[in-house]
Design a protein around this motif. Structure first.
Motif, PDB file in Angstrom:
ATOM      1  N   GLY A  12       0.817  -1.212   0.000  1.00 24.80           N
ATOM      2  CA  GLY A  12       0.000   0.000   0.000  1.00 24.80           C
ATOM      3  C   GLY A  12       0.846   1.255   0.000  1.00 24.80           C
ATOM      4  O   GLY A  12       0.394   2.333   0.420  1.00 24.80           O
ATOM      5  N   ASP A  36       2.340  -2.202  -4.423  1.00 28.49           N
ATOM      6  CA  ASP A  36       1.017  -1.608  -4.615  1.00 28.49           C
ATOM      7  C   ASP A  36       0.468  -2.044  -5.966  1.00 28.49           C
ATOM      8  O   ASP A  36       1.221  -2.445  -6.864  1.00 28.49           O
ATOM      9  CB  ASP A  36       1.093  -0.069  -4.544  1.00 28.49           C
ATOM     10  CG  ASP A  36      -0.181   0.546  -3.993  1.00 28.49           C
ATOM     11  OD1 ASP A  36      -0.169   1.056  -2.846  1.00 28.49           O
ATOM     12  OD2 ASP A  36      -1.224   0.486  -4.695  1.00 28.49           O
ATOM     13  N   ASP A  38      -1.341   0.237  -7.592  1.00 30.69           N
ATOM     14  CA  ASP A  38      -1.426   1.530  -8.263  1.00 30.69           C
ATOM     15  C   ASP A  38      -0.044   1.909  -8.832  1.00 30.69           C
ATOM     16  O   ASP A  38       0.777   2.524  -8.160  1.00 30.69           O
ATOM     17  CB  ASP A  38      -1.917   2.576  -7.248  1.00 30.69           C
ATOM     18  CG  ASP A  38      -1.938   3.991  -7.825  1.00 30.69           C
ATOM     19  OD1 ASP A  38      -1.639   4.159  -9.029  1.00 30.69           O
ATOM     20  OD2 ASP A  38      -2.242   4.926  -7.059  1.00 30.69           O
ATOM     21  N   TRP A  94      -8.547  -2.205   1.469  1.00 33.97           N
ATOM     22  CA  TRP A  94      -9.600  -1.654   0.602  1.00 33.97           C
ATOM     23  C   TRP A  94     -10.970  -1.968   1.174  1.00 33.97           C
ATOM     24  O   TRP A  94     -11.168  -3.029   1.781  1.00 33.97           O
ATOM     25  CB  TRP A  94      -9.502  -2.249  -0.806  1.00 33.97           C
ATOM     26  CG  TRP A  94     -10.529  -1.681  -1.741  1.00 33.97           C
ATOM     27  CD1 TRP A  94     -10.450  -0.487  -2.402  1.00 33.97           C
ATOM     28  CD2 TRP A  94     -11.793  -2.263  -2.076  1.00 33.97           C
ATOM     29  NE1 TRP A  94     -11.601  -0.295  -3.141  1.00 33.97           N
ATOM     30  CE2 TRP A  94     -12.440  -1.372  -2.947  1.00 33.97           C
ATOM     31  CE3 TRP A  94     -12.441  -3.441  -1.711  1.00 33.97           C
ATOM     32  CZ2 TRP A  94     -13.703  -1.622  -3.486  1.00 33.97           C
ATOM     33  CZ3 TRP A  94     -13.710  -3.695  -2.235  1.00 33.97           C
ATOM     34  CH2 TRP A  94     -14.329  -2.800  -3.119  1.00 33.97           C
ATOM     35  N   ASP A  95     -11.906  -1.012   0.991  1.00 28.78           N
ATOM     36  CA  ASP A  95     -13.289  -1.248   1.418  1.00 28.78           C
ATOM     37  C   ASP A  95     -14.216  -0.250   0.754  1.00 28.78           C
ATOM     38  O   ASP A  95     -13.766   0.750   0.174  1.00 28.78           O
ATOM     39  CB  ASP A  95     -13.406  -1.110   2.947  1.00 28.78           C
ATOM     40  CG  ASP A  95     -14.739  -1.629   3.459  1.00 28.78           C
ATOM     41  OD1 ASP A  95     -15.325  -2.513   2.806  1.00 28.78           O
ATOM     42  OD2 ASP A  95     -15.205  -1.157   4.512  1.00 28.78           O
ATOM     43  N   ARG A  96     -15.503  -0.546   0.826  1.00 31.14           N
ATOM     44  CA  ARG A  96     -16.539   0.408   0.404  1.00 31.14           C
ATOM     45  C   ARG A  96     -17.677   0.241   1.406  1.00 31.14           C
ATOM     46  O   ARG A  96     -18.043  -0.903   1.738  1.00 31.14           O
ATOM     47  CB  ARG A  96     -17.012   0.036  -1.011  1.00 31.14           C
ATOM     48  CG  ARG A  96     -17.796   1.107  -1.693  1.00 31.14           C
ATOM     49  CD  ARG A  96     -18.169   0.688  -3.117  1.00 31.14           C
ATOM     50  NE  ARG A  96     -19.019  -0.493  -3.139  1.00 31.14           N
ATOM     51  CZ  ARG A  96     -18.891  -1.499  -4.009  1.00 31.14           C
ATOM     52  NH1 ARG A  96     -17.967  -1.483  -4.937  1.00 31.14           N
ATOM     53  NH2 ARG A  96     -19.706  -2.536  -3.969  1.00 31.14           N
ATOM     54  N   ILE A 114      -8.156  -8.884  -0.317  1.00 34.92           N
ATOM     55  CA  ILE A 114      -7.206  -7.763  -0.166  1.00 34.92           C
ATOM     56  C   ILE A 114      -6.816  -7.549   1.297  1.00 34.92           C
ATOM     57  O   ILE A 114      -5.656  -7.295   1.600  1.00 34.92           O
ATOM     58  CB  ILE A 114      -7.796  -6.454  -0.761  1.00 34.92           C
ATOM     59  CG1 ILE A 114      -7.982  -6.609  -2.270  1.00 34.92           C
ATOM     60  CG2 ILE A 114      -6.899  -5.252  -0.447  1.00 34.92           C
ATOM     61  CD1 ILE A 114      -8.670  -5.439  -2.946  1.00 34.92           C
ATOM     62  N   ASN A 115      -7.794  -7.684   2.191  1.00 32.30           N
ATOM     63  CA  ASN A 115      -7.539  -7.314   3.591  1.00 32.30           C
ATOM     64  C   ASN A 115      -7.068  -8.459   4.476  1.00 32.30           C
ATOM     65  O   ASN A 115      -6.568  -8.215   5.566  1.00 32.30           O
ATOM     66  CB  ASN A 115      -8.799  -6.688   4.201  1.00 32.30           C
ATOM     67  CG  ASN A 115      -9.185  -5.383   3.529  1.00 32.30           C
ATOM     68  OD1 ASN A 115      -8.493  -4.385   3.670  1.00 32.30           O
ATOM     69  ND2 ASN A 115     -10.261  -5.395   2.760  1.00 32.30           N
ATOM     70  N   TYR A 156     -15.379  -6.226   5.898  1.00 33.95           N
ATOM     71  CA  TYR A 156     -14.083  -5.583   6.182  1.00 33.95           C
ATOM     72  C   TYR A 156     -13.701  -5.800   7.645  1.00 33.95           C
ATOM     73  O   TYR A 156     -12.570  -6.163   7.965  1.00 33.95           O
ATOM     74  CB  TYR A 156     -14.226  -4.099   5.852  1.00 33.95           C
ATOM     75  CG  TYR A 156     -13.059  -3.201   6.188  1.00 33.95           C
ATOM     76  CD1 TYR A 156     -11.945  -3.118   5.353  1.00 33.95           C
ATOM     77  CD2 TYR A 156     -13.102  -2.376   7.320  1.00 33.95           C
ATOM     78  CE1 TYR A 156     -10.892  -2.252   5.658  1.00 33.95           C
ATOM     79  CE2 TYR A 156     -12.061  -1.513   7.619  1.00 33.95           C
ATOM     80  CZ  TYR A 156     -10.961  -1.456   6.786  1.00 33.95           C
ATOM     81  OH  TYR A 156      -9.927  -0.596   7.084  1.00 33.95           O
ATOM     82  N   LEU A 193      -8.707   6.642   1.383  1.00 36.76           N
ATOM     83  CA  LEU A 193      -9.669   5.603   1.776  1.00 36.76           C
ATOM     84  C   LEU A 193     -10.750   6.190   2.676  1.00 36.76           C
ATOM     85  O   LEU A 193     -11.939   5.942   2.497  1.00 36.76           O
ATOM     86  CB  LEU A 193      -8.943   4.457   2.502  1.00 36.76           C
ATOM     87  CG  LEU A 193      -9.791   3.235   2.842  1.00 36.76           C
ATOM     88  CD1 LEU A 193     -10.170   2.473   1.577  1.00 36.76           C
ATOM     89  CD2 LEU A 193      -9.036   2.283   3.783  1.00 36.76           C
TER      90      LEU A 193
END
Ligand SMILES: NC(=O)c1ccc[n+]([C@@H]2O[C@H](COP(=O)([O-])OP(=O)(O)OC[C@H]3O[C@@H](n4cnc5c(N)ncnc54)[C@H](O)[C@@H]3O)[C@@H](O)[C@H]2O)c1
Length: 250
Positions: A12, A36, A38, A94-96, A114-115, A156, A193
């Motif tokens: 990250g 990462d 990204d 990552w989360d939403r 991911i987590n 999450y 985030l």
């Protein structure tokens, strides 16, 4: 390259807490492998840190933590360049925000991958080099969601609660090799985030933080650096919230 430098792997590293952690490590004289998904963000970070700390301070390695093959490939890329790793920081996440009843199976898989699964797979791939060396510091970045729950973040929170349990059990298994495993649980922190969350939720959280402000990513990085250096040599299996007093877990 300076052979004396300690090696840190930070996931990250392109943003937020991971970037601040990579910066703190580089400043402390580590050589950092920043992982990462990204690529563009990480390239900017690499350029910035190399200019600030020298060319062996930061190396970007692309990884998708939701893909086992990608993680194994990234680990191999690192182990092709160094014989052992001194510190692993599992900071990517990552989360939403979304009600649990609306979560699709694909979303749930992605959050868990991911987590939780990704960090465990990466740690497992890099651990043999630490065991061989008879030393190492692993710092997992979970969340207070994993300690006290969080509305709209049920999967999450389950993944982060898993990271907390992973920290404690791995610490037991690794103590005989002098490998330390600890965990930092950020509270609301000023990163992309956090800012992706709904405004109403952000405002409500700010009101209940005793310090009445968000954490700066650098403040969380300080706690991570503590667990990754000799300053914490008699500390393992511990879970530290960096949350301005929001969560007071006994
Ligand atoms: N910001 C907060 O308020 C907060 C609160 C509690 C916990 N956390 C945790 O802190 C950690 C860092 O979060 P942040 O706030 O800095 O977020 P951020 O979004 O700023 O950074 C997360 C980084 O993870 C990377 N990432 C996402 N998916 C990935 C994947 N599949 N493979 C590889 N990398 C991936 C992103 O590209 C990004 O660079 C996360 O584990 C997060 O769950 C953050």
């Amino acid at each position: 390259m300076n052979a004396e430098k300690k090696i840190a792997v930070v996931t990250g590293a392109a943003s937020g807490i991971g970037k601040a952690t990579a910066n703190a490590f580089a400043q402390a004289g580590f050589r950092v492998f920043g992982l990462d998904i990204d690529v563009q963000g990480a390239a900017r970070v690499e350029a910035e840190f190399v200019q600030q700390y020298g060319k062996d301070a930061f190396t970007f390695v692309e990884v998708d933590l939701s893909q086992r093959d990608s993680i194994l490939q990234a680990s191999q890329t690192i182990l092709n360049q160094v014989t052992s790793v001194d510190a692993i920081v599992n900071a990517a996440g990552w989360d939403r925000i979304e009600p649990f009843v609306n979560n699709t199976p694909e979303f749930m898989d992605k959050v868990i991958q991911i987590n939780l699964m990704g960090p465990m797979t990466l740690t497992k791939a890099l651990l043999p080099s630490m065991i061989q060396a008879g030393s190492g510091k692993i710092v997992n970045v979970a969340s207070d969601a994993g300690r006290v729950g969080s509305m709209g973040e049920t999967v999450y929170a389950a993944a982060k609660g898993g990271m907390i349990a992973f920290t404690k059990s791995l610490a037991r298994e690794m103590a005989r090799y002098q490998i330390h495993v600890n965990c930092v649980c950020p509270g609301p922190t000023d990163t992309p985030l956090f800012h992706a969350q709904p405004d109403k939720l952000k405002e409500a959280l700010l009101k209940v933080i005793p310090f009445k402000r968000l954490a700066k990513p650098e403040e969380t990085a300080s706690a991570i650096l503590f667990f990754a250096t000799d300053k914490s040599n008699y500390v393992t299996a511990q879970i530290m919230s960096v949350s301005g007093g929001l969560t007071m877990v006994g």
